[in-house]
Enzyme design. Structure first.
Site, mmCIF file in Angstrom:
data_model
loop_
_atom_site.group_PDB
_atom_site.id
_atom_site.type_symbol
_atom_site.label_atom_id
_atom_site.label_comp_id
_atom_site.label_asym_id
_atom_site.label_seq_id
_atom_site.Cartn_x
_atom_site.Cartn_y
_atom_site.Cartn_z
ATOM 1 N N CYS A 139 0.831 -1.210 0.000
ATOM 2 C CA CYS A 139 0.000 0.000 0.000
ATOM 3 C C CYS A 139 0.864 1.260 0.000
ATOM 4 C CB CYS A 139 -0.923 -0.003 1.221
ATOM 5 S SG CYS A 139 -1.999 1.433 1.279
ATOM 6 N N CYS A 142 -0.458 4.130 2.113
ATOM 7 C CA CYS A 142 -0.276 3.925 3.557
ATOM 8 C C CYS A 142 1.168 4.203 3.966
ATOM 9 C CB CYS A 142 -0.590 2.475 3.949
ATOM 10 S SG CYS A 142 -2.109 1.823 3.277
ATOM 11 N N ASP A 143 2.117 3.703 3.183
ATOM 12 C CA ASP A 143 3.516 3.657 3.630
ATOM 13 C C ASP A 143 4.498 4.524 2.840
ATOM 14 O OD1 ASP A 143 2.730 1.785 5.543
ATOM 15 O OD2 ASP A 143 2.995 0.118 4.158
#
Length: 311
Positions: A139, A142-143
């Site tokens: 992701c 997300c990261d």
């Protein structure tokens, strides 16, 4: 099934990520005594990540497993009956719905919220598993933040891979796209965006042989071209964008699914093709797949479920 093993519940929640726990919190507050089965991965995908910086309310960020532990504790404190165990069979042909737990116990449920999530597809390399959460991620939104001004790689050649690569290119120094075919499968517009972005380098006809790293995390990747030649790239982050697989095998033939296997819902609701069955989180969301959108859809499912039960 023996009758003495059958119990009846008003609201049964299957799955325990942000969607499942949020649904449980709302149903508990509505005095509907929800029962939640946590499945094989209690807490869902967030338990495999480290720091979460984009969940509102945590100015310093929050540890993924800690965030899920907090949600779990909140659901339990408000009265959710949390249980370990996996659903092995469902019969949605009539109400109450028949649900089998671990092939042994049977529950009759007046209503059902499905929040079984979706699983990111991985390449299946031992080194990839070793560095999951330490540079290997599925992701980018997300990261990606953790790799600002660093070099990263994205595996995949479809729309998702192109989106993730262009997103990462806005943060990172360089983005390699590792594509096993001699072309991108993405839409023309997405392809053009990738080729226009100066710090993206597309490596066509390459497969990842191994993710390289040390105790600090990922340091590189060893790639093999279709002609047999090898190349090593130095990277700090390795992002998989080869798709997700919705966990809907149990519901095939009983709930209406889309071409990729995600549960279809009515408009902006959580209502599925079977009255009294609701879907929340990544199991019905092929597009956004964020903790906050999953939690929001858990709230929607609980409110829809509550209205249904009060009718």
């Amino acid at each position: 099934m023996e009758n003495n093993q059958t119990e009846e519940v008003k609201a049964l929640i299957i799955g325990s990520g942000p969607a499942g726990y949020t649904a449980a919190i709302y149903l508990s507050r509505a005095n509907l005594a929800p029962v939640l089965y946590e499945g094989i991965e209690p807490g869902g995908q967030l338990t495999t990540t480290t720091e979460v910086e984009n969940f509102p309310g945590f100015p310093e960020g929050v540890d993924g497993p800690q965030l899920m532990a907090n949600m779990r504790q909140q659901a339990e404190r408000l009265g959710t009956d949390l249980r370990s165990g996996s659903i092995t069979k469902v019969d949605l042909s009539e109400r109450p719905f028949r649900v089998e737990i671990d092939g042994e116990k049977e529950i009759l449920a007046q209503s059902l919220i499905v929040s079984t999530g979706a699983t990111a597809k991985y390449l299946g390399l031992p080194s990839e598993t070793k560095f999951r959460g330490q540079g290997v991620s599925a992701c980018a939104t997300c990261d990606g933040f953790f790799y600002r001004k660093k070099d990263v790689a994205v595996v995949g050649g479809g729309d998702t891979a192109c989106e993730e690569a262009t997103y990462l290119a806005s943060l990172c120094r360089k983005v390699y796209m590792i594509v096993r075919k001699p072309f991108l499968r993405a839409s023309k517009a997405m392809q053009e965006r990738v080729f226009r972005t100066e710090n993206i380098e597309v490596l066509f006809e390459y497969n990842t042989a191994e993710v390289l790293g040390d105790e600090q995390g990922v340091t590189g990747a060893r790639l093999v071209k279709t002609d047999g030649s090898e190349r090593t790239i130095d990277i700090a982050g390795f992002f998989l964008a080869i798709g997700h697989h919705p966990n809907t095998e149990l519901f095939a033939g009983q709930l209406e699914l889309d071409e990729e296997g995600y549960i279809r819902v009515e408009g902006n609701t959580s209502k599925t093709s079977v009255e009294g069955v609701f879907a929340a989180g990544d199991v019905k969301d092929p597009h956004y797949r964020q903790a906050i959108t999953a939690a929001g859809s858990g709230c929607i499912a609980a409110l829809d479920c509550e209205r249904f039960l009060l009718r």
